[in-house]
Design an enzyme around this catalytic site. Structure first.
Site, PDB file in Angstrom:
ATOM      1  N   ARG A 145      25.839  38.860  33.442  1.00 14.06           N
ATOM      2  CA  ARG A 145      24.563  39.550  33.658  1.00 14.06           C
ATOM      3  C   ARG A 145      24.600  41.015  33.227  1.00 14.06           C
ATOM      4  O   ARG A 145      23.986  41.876  33.846  1.00 14.06           O
ATOM      5  CB  ARG A 145      24.138  39.440  35.137  1.00 14.06           C
ATOM      6  CG  ARG A 145      23.892  38.014  35.606  1.00 14.06           C
ATOM      7  CD  ARG A 145      22.753  37.348  34.850  1.00 14.06           C
ATOM      8  NE  ARG A 145      22.652  35.946  35.176  1.00 14.06           N
ATOM      9  CZ  ARG A 145      23.266  34.969  34.505  1.00 14.06           C
ATOM     10  NH1 ARG A 145      24.007  35.257  33.443  1.00 14.06           N
ATOM     11  NH2 ARG A 145      23.128  33.713  34.862  1.00 14.06           N
ATOM     12  N   SER A 194      16.765  36.019  41.030  1.00 19.72           N
ATOM     13  CA  SER A 194      18.002  36.280  41.774  1.00 19.72           C
ATOM     14  C   SER A 194      18.112  37.771  42.084  1.00 19.72           C
ATOM     15  O   SER A 194      18.084  38.602  41.183  1.00 19.72           O
ATOM     16  CB  SER A 194      19.218  35.841  40.955  1.00 19.72           C
ATOM     17  OG  SER A 194      19.194  34.450  40.739  1.00 19.72           O
ATOM     18  N   GLU A 267      21.099  42.200  40.857  1.00 19.07           N
ATOM     19  CA  GLU A 267      20.800  41.684  39.521  1.00 19.07           C
ATOM     20  C   GLU A 267      19.446  42.213  39.068  1.00 19.07           C
ATOM     21  O   GLU A 267      19.245  42.479  37.891  1.00 19.07           O
ATOM     22  CB  GLU A 267      20.790  40.154  39.525  1.00 19.07           C
ATOM     23  CG  GLU A 267      20.530  39.546  38.171  1.00 19.07           C
ATOM     24  CD  GLU A 267      20.801  38.046  38.123  1.00 19.07           C
ATOM     25  OE1 GLU A 267      19.954  37.325  37.561  1.00 19.07           O
ATOM     26  OE2 GLU A 267      21.833  37.597  38.635  1.00 19.07           O
TER      27      GLU A 267
END
Length: 272
Positions: A145, A194, A267
């Protein structure tokens, strides 16, 4: 949720974008807003420039039989469908990712074991000085990520490599992935996806498992609450404010740290 910004600039084309960047002369902080699907924006005024690319940055074309060039404003799902229409496999996972190519590259978005880094060949970007550059994927230090690329870069387009595959098989896989996602994650509600990254290398457990062990799922601040379906998804039940969602994020983070010793990393991108 989200308020105003000092300056909001929607770039109509590359020439105008270069002109604008030279006008502000690197004097203010810049945030490039892609699809906004993983962004939490302050309700007060953001003291900077928010840049949004227009639909003129959403062109797609085939460079060769297995390479697609896509503008950074192209939706991830749109790119996956374009690949399917050209019998190109490898893009199926994109059908489950909300957002755009630009944002997907920036955070190395992914799902079901696949990430942007797996299909990327190169990106074309512009820096804050208005200089256009090309960066090969092999020079990008992708992590989970995260692309590691400078926040000063604005992505313009990218080239992706797939492989020849029957379009019916591609469609079948996309349908299966969508069904799998809808079983596991909340859909069609107000969420930024998320909230926290999985703690790679710190725990064998997924972040949702750590949250479930550490926090009461009923906990909420105003209309900001934790999804019952997937506790790493935080939901705006209707009238949540930025401060409510931020309080919930900080509360969960502290509880997980106290219970497990693991410091969670968000995130979602928080713009304040």
């Amino acid at each position: 949720m989200g308020g105003k910004t000092k300056i909001f600039y929607k770039a109509d084309n590359l020439k105008e974008l270069i002109k604008f960047l030279k006008k502000i002369e690197n004097k203010v902080k810049i945030f490039v807003l892609s699809g906004g699907s993983n962004t939490l924006i302050t309700d007060s005024t953001y003291d900077g420039v928010v840049i949004k690319l227009s639909n003129n940055f959403s062109n797609m074309s085939l460079l060769s039989e297995d390479i697609i060039i896509a503008g950074s404003a192209v939706g991830d799902k749109t790119l996956s469908e374009y690949a399917m229409s050209n019998s190109l496999g490898g893009f199926e996972f994109l059908s489950c990712i909300p957002g755009t190519v630009g944002g997907g590259i920036k955070m190395n978005a992914g799902c079901f074991g696949r990430e942007f880094k797996d299909i990327l060949i190169s990106i074309q970007a512009i820096n804050k000085s208005g200089q256009v550059i090309t960066i090969p994927a092999k020079e990008i230090k992708f992590k989970y990520r995260d692309s590691g690329l400078s926040d000063d870069l604005i992505f313009l387009s990218a080239s992706f490599k797939g492989f020849k595959k029957n379009s019916d098989l591609i469609q079948k896989e996309m349908k299966e992935l969508k069904e799998k996602k809808e079983k596991a994650q909340p859909t069609r509600i107000k969420t930024s996806g998320s909230t926290f990254k999985n703690p790679i290398g710190q725990s064998d457990k997924k972040v949702w498992q750590l949250i479930k062990e550490s926090v009461s799922i009923e906990k909420s601040f105003g209309d900001a609450c934790i999804s019952e379906k997937h506790c790493n998804f935080f939901v705006n039940k209707g009238n949540a404010e930025f401060k409510d969602m931020k309080k919930l994020i900080e509360f969960v983070s502290k509880k997980v740290l106290k219970k497990t010793g693991i410091r969670l990393e968000t995130e979602i991108k928080i713009l304040e």
